[in-house]
Design an enzyme around this catalytic site. Structure first.
Site, PDB file in Angstrom:
ATOM      1  N   ALA A 169       0.805  -1.232   0.000  1.00 44.98           N
ATOM      2  CA  ALA A 169       0.000   0.000   0.000  1.00 44.98           C
ATOM      3  C   ALA A 169       0.840   1.286   0.000  1.00 44.98           C
ATOM      4  O   ALA A 169       0.633   2.164  -0.852  1.00 44.98           O
ATOM      5  CB  ALA A 169      -0.960  -0.041   1.188  1.00 44.98           C
ATOM      6  N   ARG A 186      -5.212   0.001  -9.031  1.00 48.92           N
ATOM      7  CA  ARG A 186      -5.509  -1.009  -7.998  1.00 48.92           C
ATOM      8  C   ARG A 186      -6.542  -0.407  -7.035  1.00 48.92           C
ATOM      9  O   ARG A 186      -6.369   0.714  -6.564  1.00 48.92           O
ATOM     10  CB  ARG A 186      -4.236  -1.445  -7.236  1.00 48.92           C
ATOM     11  CG  ARG A 186      -3.249  -2.187  -8.147  1.00 48.92           C
ATOM     12  CD  ARG A 186      -2.214  -2.959  -7.353  1.00 48.92           C
ATOM     13  NE  ARG A 186      -2.763  -4.151  -6.734  1.00 48.92           N
ATOM     14  CZ  ARG A 186      -2.092  -4.893  -5.838  1.00 48.92           C
ATOM     15  NH1 ARG A 186      -0.891  -4.528  -5.451  1.00 48.92           N
ATOM     16  NH2 ARG A 186      -2.643  -5.975  -5.323  1.00 48.92           N
ATOM     17  N   ASP A 201      -4.002  -2.746   3.878  1.00 42.57           N
ATOM     18  CA  ASP A 201      -4.217  -1.887   2.708  1.00 42.57           C
ATOM     19  C   ASP A 201      -5.256  -0.807   2.968  1.00 42.57           C
ATOM     20  O   ASP A 201      -5.326   0.187   2.256  1.00 42.57           O
ATOM     21  CB  ASP A 201      -4.644  -2.725   1.500  1.00 42.57           C
ATOM     22  CG  ASP A 201      -3.469  -3.546   1.032  1.00 42.57           C
ATOM     23  OD1 ASP A 201      -3.202  -4.605   1.636  1.00 42.57           O
ATOM     24  OD2 ASP A 201      -2.785  -3.107   0.087  1.00 42.57           O
TER      25      ASP A 201
HETATM   26  O1  MRU Z   1      -1.096  -7.264  -3.350  1.00 39.46           O
HETATM   27  P1  MRU Z   1       0.006  -6.626  -2.572  1.00 39.46           P
HETATM   28  O2  MRU Z   1       1.287  -7.380  -2.600  1.00 39.46           O
HETATM   29  O3  MRU Z   1       0.167  -5.164  -2.923  1.00 39.46           O
HETATM   30  O4  MRU Z   1      -0.519  -6.676  -1.072  1.00 39.46           O
HETATM   31  C1  MRU Z   1       0.248  -6.148  -0.038  1.00 39.46           C
HETATM   32  C2  MRU Z   1      -0.365  -6.322   1.280  1.00 39.46           C
HETATM   33  O5  MRU Z   1      -1.420  -6.891   1.442  1.00 39.46           O
HETATM   34  C3  MRU Z   1       0.336  -5.675   2.440  1.00 39.46           C
HETATM   35  O6  MRU Z   1       0.145  -6.408   3.610  1.00 39.46           O
HETATM   36  C4  MRU Z   1      -0.244  -4.259   2.631  1.00 39.46           C
HETATM   37  O7  MRU Z   1      -0.197  -3.557   1.425  1.00 39.46           O
HETATM   38  C5  MRU Z   1       0.476  -3.521   3.674  1.00 39.46           C
HETATM   39  S1  MRU Z   1       2.060  -2.995   3.113  1.00 39.46           S
HETATM   40  C6  MRU Z   1       2.847  -2.180   4.343  1.00 39.46           C
END
Ligand code: MRU
Length: 366
Positions: free
Chosen positions: A55, A90, A243
């Site tokens: 995120a 996204r 997220d």
């Molecule tokens: O699909 P992604 O790899 O972007 O998902 C990432 C996550 O779910 C993380 O746990 C979240 O973004 C927190 S990052 C500090």
């Protein structure tokens, strides 16, 4: 954090002063390839295809994406177009919208002639702010690990984490991993259970990689093993990233987080969520309203890996013709969350808890 022993960030301005460097995370851990983003389309593609992910990092990448757009055209129309275009790449992580709103409101009042320079400056500020925010999350979360370590008389504290909420998901430090890195650096023995995190295996490919690079003891486990290790008393603490946290304290995070929270609740293992302020969606009341990204069924039907000849490839793991569903995130209700670790301190996973740390948001969360 260190990459091949060298302190590194996940995103940077290239020596030419305008193109934006990233690590292509789709190739890790087998290949370390750095890429230069030169257009807003490059930035959007990097977000969509998950060359950058996590995120906080997609928020900062989007801010630099607007800067790349401003290099070419500084008009109001170009600003609106680039913000809308990057924002649709996204849907679940609120940091993307947060960063784009921030940069849009910074640039809009400015004369077009100064917008490109201002966009680069603001994107750099957001990157630096993320580093400091994550560092403070680590300092605050360290207290939890210290307390457990004292109770265990110095035996390693076992922390389970899901997906990658590490420095690769942010600009540096990470959210969930920051307390772990701080504990390790302070000489507190820690051991991390790393969920592999199917279907894209961010745990196996990214979290294990970065823990290895920093020298933090860890074990990769199949996603289905976490509940078992909680039952055998081998998990002291769960820390995950998120997220989006809604105003009532519900948590969207990588698919499978909810199952870990259920098991932790059943076994009374503390389940903490680490987050920066930019991940709180004050305008959304509860997790039921969060859009959940659905990705290609290929991510479920195939796995990526290194073949014996050293080539990195993907293989089909189901019969030809099998169909799959691939929700990328799930929502963990606040009642299953022991607490939040933020840059301002720890709080309960509730509206009241969040407002105790962010009182200035009282009206935003009404
Ligand atoms: O699909 P992604 O790899 O972007 O998902 C990432 C996550 O779910 C993380 O746990 C979240 O973004 C927190 S990052 C500090």
């Amino acid at each position: 954090m260190k990459l091949d022993g060298v302190p590194s960030r996940t995103i940077w301005l290239e020596p030419d002063g305008w193109s934006v460097g990233i690590i292509d995370q789709t190739l890790l851990p087998h290949k370390l390839v750095r890429l230069s983003l030169k257009t807003v389309e490059d930035a959007a593609r990097a977000i969509k295809t998950m060359q950058v992910r996590g995120a906080p990092l997609i928020g900062v990448t989007a801010a630099y994406g607007v800067a790349l757009a401003m290099r070419v055209d500084t008009s109001d129309a170009s600003l609106a177009r680039s913000v809308a275009f990057l924002g649709e790449q996204r849907p679940t992580a609120i940091n993307l919208r947060w960063a784009l709103e921030d940069i849009r409101s910074t640039l809009l009042p400015l004369a077009p002639a100064v917008r490109a320079a201002a966009a680069y400056a603001r994107a750099a500020e957001l990157a630096n702010d993320d580093v400091e925010t994550c560092r403070r999350i680590g300092v605050n979360g360290l207290k939890l690990i210290e307390e457990i370590s004292k109770k265990k008389s110095g035996r390693p504290v076992n922390v389970l984490t899901h997906c990658n909420a590490g420095w690769l998901a942010c600009v540096d430090w990470g959210t969930a991993t920051s307390p772990i890195y701080h504990a390790h650096d302070a000489g507190i023995p820690v051991h991390v259970w790393v969920d592999e995190t199917r279907p894209r295996n961010q745990g196996a490919a990214l979290t294990a990689f970065e823990l290895l690079q920093h020298g933090v003891p860890h074990s990769l486990i199949a996603d289905n093993a976490g509940g078992h290790f909680m039952q055998t008393g081998e998990v002291d603490l769960v820390i995950v990233g998120t997220d989006r946290v809604t105003a009532n304290g519900d948590v969207a995070n990588k698919i499978g987080t909810y199952l870990k929270a259920l098991a932790a609740h059943d076994m009374q293992v503390p389940f903490y969520v680490a987050l920066p302020y930019s991940t709180i969606d004050w305008r959304t009341e509860s997790g039921r309203e969060i859009p959940i990204e659905e990705r290609s069924e290929d991510e479920v039907l195939r796995v990526h890996g290194k073949l014996p000849d050293g080539e990195v490839s993907s293989v089909l793991i189901a019969a030809e013709g099998t169909h799959a569903r691939n929700p990328a995130f799930d929502v963990t209700p606040s009642r299953l969350v022991t607490g939040f670790i933020t840059e301002r301190g720890l709080c309960a996973a509730s509206r009241e808890g969040l407002l105790s740390l962010y009182p200035e948001k009282t009206n935003a969360a009404a």
